[in-house]
Design a protein around this motif. Structure first.
Motif, mmCIF file in Angstrom:
data_model
loop_
_atom_site.group_PDB
_atom_site.id
_atom_site.type_symbol
_atom_site.label_atom_id
_atom_site.label_comp_id
_atom_site.label_asym_id
_atom_site.label_seq_id
_atom_site.Cartn_x
_atom_site.Cartn_y
_atom_site.Cartn_z
ATOM 1 N N ASP A 10 0.816 -1.217 0.000
ATOM 2 C CA ASP A 10 0.000 0.000 0.000
ATOM 3 C C ASP A 10 0.849 1.266 0.000
ATOM 4 O OD1 ASP A 10 -2.673 -1.242 0.235
ATOM 5 O OD2 ASP A 10 -1.886 -1.963 2.146
ATOM 6 N N ALA A 11 1.986 1.217 0.652
ATOM 7 C CA ALA A 11 2.843 2.404 0.750
ATOM 8 C C ALA A 11 4.256 1.940 1.095
ATOM 9 C CB ALA A 11 2.316 3.362 1.816
ATOM 10 N N ALA A 12 5.183 2.887 1.122
ATOM 11 C CA ALA A 12 6.574 2.552 1.429
ATOM 12 C C ALA A 12 7.290 3.774 1.982
ATOM 13 C CB ALA A 12 7.291 2.021 0.184
ATOM 14 N N ILE A 13 8.409 3.508 2.615
ATOM 15 C CA ILE A 13 9.290 4.578 3.088
ATOM 16 C C ILE A 13 10.619 4.387 2.384
ATOM 17 C CG2 ILE A 13 10.448 5.605 5.075
ATOM 18 C CD1 ILE A 13 8.146 4.526 6.801
ATOM 19 N N ALA A 14 11.045 5.420 1.635
ATOM 20 C CA ALA A 14 12.242 5.287 0.806
ATOM 21 C C ALA A 14 12.899 6.642 0.625
ATOM 22 C CB ALA A 14 11.883 4.690 -0.554
ATOM 23 N N ALA A 15 14.133 6.604 0.126
ATOM 24 C CA ALA A 15 14.830 7.844 -0.222
ATOM 25 C C ALA A 15 14.270 8.359 -1.541
ATOM 26 C CB ALA A 15 16.337 7.584 -0.327
ATOM 27 N N THR A 16 14.037 9.637 -1.595
ATOM 28 C CA THR A 16 13.464 10.280 -2.771
ATOM 29 C C THR A 16 14.343 11.470 -3.165
ATOM 30 O OG1 THR A 16 12.030 11.573 -1.294
ATOM 31 C CG2 THR A 16 11.105 9.554 -2.251
ATOM 32 N N PRO A 18 25.948 23.865 3.595
ATOM 33 C CA PRO A 18 24.886 22.895 3.878
ATOM 34 C C PRO A 18 25.391 21.468 3.696
ATOM 35 C CG PRO A 18 24.609 23.748 1.670
ATOM 36 C CD PRO A 18 25.802 24.465 2.250
ATOM 37 N N PRO A 19 25.128 20.602 4.664
ATOM 38 C CA PRO A 19 25.615 19.227 4.527
ATOM 39 C C PRO A 19 24.821 18.465 3.476
ATOM 40 C CG PRO A 19 24.173 19.404 6.430
ATOM 41 C CD PRO A 19 24.342 20.800 5.901
ATOM 42 N N PRO A 20 25.445 17.496 2.804
ATOM 43 C CA PRO A 20 24.675 16.630 1.904
ATOM 44 C C PRO A 20 23.695 15.805 2.736
ATOM 45 C CG PRO A 20 26.879 15.750 2.242
ATOM 46 C CD PRO A 20 26.865 17.091 2.891
ATOM 47 N N ALA A 21 22.531 15.518 2.179
ATOM 48 C CA ALA A 21 21.506 14.793 2.933
ATOM 49 C C ALA A 21 20.635 13.989 1.975
ATOM 50 C CB ALA A 21 20.645 15.766 3.736
ATOM 51 N N ARG A 22 19.946 13.017 2.516
ATOM 52 C CA ARG A 22 18.957 12.298 1.728
ATOM 53 C C ARG A 22 17.561 12.714 2.176
ATOM 54 N NH1 ARG A 22 19.036 5.908 3.588
ATOM 55 N NH2 ARG A 22 18.800 6.189 5.833
ATOM 56 N N GLU A 23 16.673 12.749 1.219
ATOM 57 C CA GLU A 23 15.271 13.058 1.477
ATOM 58 C C GLU A 23 14.542 11.735 1.700
ATOM 59 O OE1 GLU A 23 12.794 16.090 -0.964
ATOM 60 O OE2 GLU A 23 12.370 14.118 -1.843
ATOM 61 N N VAL A 24 13.890 11.583 2.838
ATOM 62 C CA VAL A 24 13.162 10.353 3.156
ATOM 63 C C VAL A 24 11.667 10.650 3.121
ATOM 64 C CG1 VAL A 24 12.729 8.573 4.898
ATOM 65 C CG2 VAL A 24 15.053 9.455 4.542
ATOM 66 N N SER A 25 10.934 9.864 2.336
ATOM 67 C CA SER A 25 9.511 10.149 2.110
ATOM 68 C C SER A 25 8.644 8.923 2.302
ATOM 69 C CB SER A 25 9.294 10.691 0.690
ATOM 70 O OG SER A 25 10.001 11.891 0.475
ATOM 71 N N LEU A 26 7.391 9.173 2.620
ATOM 72 C CA LEU A 26 6.344 8.156 2.584
ATOM 73 C C LEU A 26 5.765 8.203 1.176
ATOM 74 C CD1 LEU A 26 4.522 6.113 4.086
ATOM 75 C CD2 LEU A 26 3.048 8.037 4.697
ATOM 76 N N ILE A 27 5.826 7.098 0.458
ATOM 77 C CA ILE A 27 5.415 7.090 -0.941
ATOM 78 C C ILE A 27 4.291 6.083 -1.157
ATOM 79 C CG2 ILE A 27 7.720 7.803 -1.679
ATOM 80 C CD1 ILE A 27 8.230 4.969 -2.650
ATOM 81 N N TYR A 28 3.461 6.357 -2.156
ATOM 82 C CA TYR A 28 2.343 5.468 -2.475
ATOM 83 C C TYR A 28 1.895 5.729 -3.903
ATOM 84 C CZ TYR A 28 -0.003 9.775 -0.966
ATOM 85 O OH TYR A 28 -0.370 11.094 -0.808
ATOM 86 N N HIS A 29 1.170 4.768 -4.472
ATOM 87 C CA HIS A 29 0.701 4.906 -5.843
ATOM 88 C C HIS A 29 -0.357 5.993 -5.920
ATOM 89 C CE1 HIS A 29 -0.954 3.766 -9.797
ATOM 90 N NE2 HIS A 29 0.259 3.260 -10.015
ATOM 91 N N LYS A 30 -0.405 6.710 -7.018
ATOM 92 C CA LYS A 30 -1.333 7.833 -7.165
ATOM 93 C C LYS A 30 -2.797 7.413 -7.082
ATOM 94 C CE LYS A 30 -1.358 7.741 -12.252
ATOM 95 N NZ LYS A 30 -1.065 8.511 -13.487
ATOM 96 N N SER A 31 -3.075 6.123 -7.307
ATOM 97 C CA SER A 31 -4.454 5.635 -7.238
ATOM 98 C C SER A 31 -4.820 5.098 -5.853
ATOM 99 C CB SER A 31 -4.670 4.532 -8.282
ATOM 100 O OG SER A 31 -3.814 3.429 -8.044
#
Length: 313
Positions: A142-148, A264-277
């Motif tokens: 249904d959803a995921a947590i990943a680097a974006t 500014p330090p380098p960083a990763r963006e962490v997001s909650l992601i899911y399908h548009k539908s």
């Protein structure tokens, strides 16, 4: 034609084996085969070429499968629509998390989420970003947590936090005496990396891509574990880069080897992601609000430079 027949057909198309498909559908193999045969008889068309090993879809079968996915997905959404209308937060929710985020973030929010939403059955799976995108597209999670960012138009991204990179540098290393390090100081051949498949490795390579290397390192190592990289770095076998949350549980001796980047330090963006539908928005909002509440006290960085996990040519 029934939804159950379509689900059985989709399972065979996915696993290319009637027995394995039946196991995943929790029915006997004869039951599954009989229902698919009834569907083929009704349509007067063969969906599968059973003479092939593994089983293959016929040309018309490929088109039937594509339409079956749409029908089954839409049928599943009927329950979601009712739950959303009632504001009900419960039921099964399948969540994928990438390996470099799971060990640090999951313990921070899981107990709180379970306490606040006891009617939700959260099913969590550790997956690579590639696996996550495929499973979101196929409707298996249904959803995921990943680097974006992932730059995928079919997937929506809700930023949870920005996690800076931190250097772990042994005493023998050329950068050990520096209080803060610069991106220009990095040489990719001088850094102990995670193995292929980890997007954090791709981010590190993207970070160092323009830097020349003068490394005289006599070996190359890639590991699937930050713990292994930390131990090797402490033994003087090279520096490594860690996500900020991975540094919080280090002991005082290990923390003495940490070096932050200049702002500014380098960083990763962490997001909650899911399908548009996706329609389980009440569950997604509950998950996001829970993570927001626990992460706020751990990370308060805003002035960062986001490093993409996407591989560059």
């Amino acid at each position: 034609m029934t939804i159950t027949q379509l689900k059985y057909t989709l399972a065979v198309a996915e696993y290319k084996n009637f027995t394995v498909a039946a196991e995943h559908c929790f029915v006997t193999q004869p039951t599954l085969s009989m229902q698919i045969q009834k569907l083929e008889d009704e349509l007067d068309a063969k969906i599968f070429n059973r003479s092939k090993k593994p089983i293959e879809l016929t040309e018309v079968g490929k088109k039937i499968i594509e339409q079956a996915k749409v029908i089954v997905d839409e049928s599943n959404r009927i329950v979601d629509i009712v739950h959303q209308q009632k504001g009900y937060i419960g039921g099964e929710f399948k969540l994928g998390i990438i390996p470099t985020i799971m060990p640090t973030l999951l313990p921070m929010f899981l107990k709180t989420f379970n306490r606040n939403y006891p009617k939700v059955k959260l099913i969590i799976e550790e997956l690579t970003t590639e696996e996550i995108v495929r499973k979101l597209t196929d409707g298996h999670i249904d959803a995921a947590i990943a680097a974006t960012p992932l730059e995928n138009e079919a997937i929506k991204e809700r930023v949870l936090y920005y996690e800076p990179f931190v250097g772990l540098i042994p005493e023998e290393h050329r950068l050990y005496e520096q209080r803060k390090i610069k991106v220009d100081d990095l040489e990719v051949d001088d850094i102990l990396l995670l193995e292929d498949g980890h997007c954090f490795k791709d981010s590190v390579i993207n970070l160092c891509r323009t830097n020349k290397t003068n490394s005289k390192q006599h070996f190359q190592l890639e590991s699937g574990s930050f713990d292994t990289l930390i131990k090797l770095s402490k033994d003087g076998l090279g520096m490594t880069l860690l996500p900020y949350l991975n540094t919080l549980d280090l002991n005082e001796n290990e923390k003495s080897f940490l070096r932050e980047f200049e702002t500014p330090p380098p960083a990763r963006e962490v997001s909650l992601i899911y399908h548009k539908s996706q329609l389980k928005m009440q569950l997604i909002e509950a998950l996001k609000s829970t993570i927001d509440s626990v992460i706020r006290g751990a990370i308060a960085f805003s002035d960062v430079e986001i490093i993409s996990p996407l591989q560059k040519n």
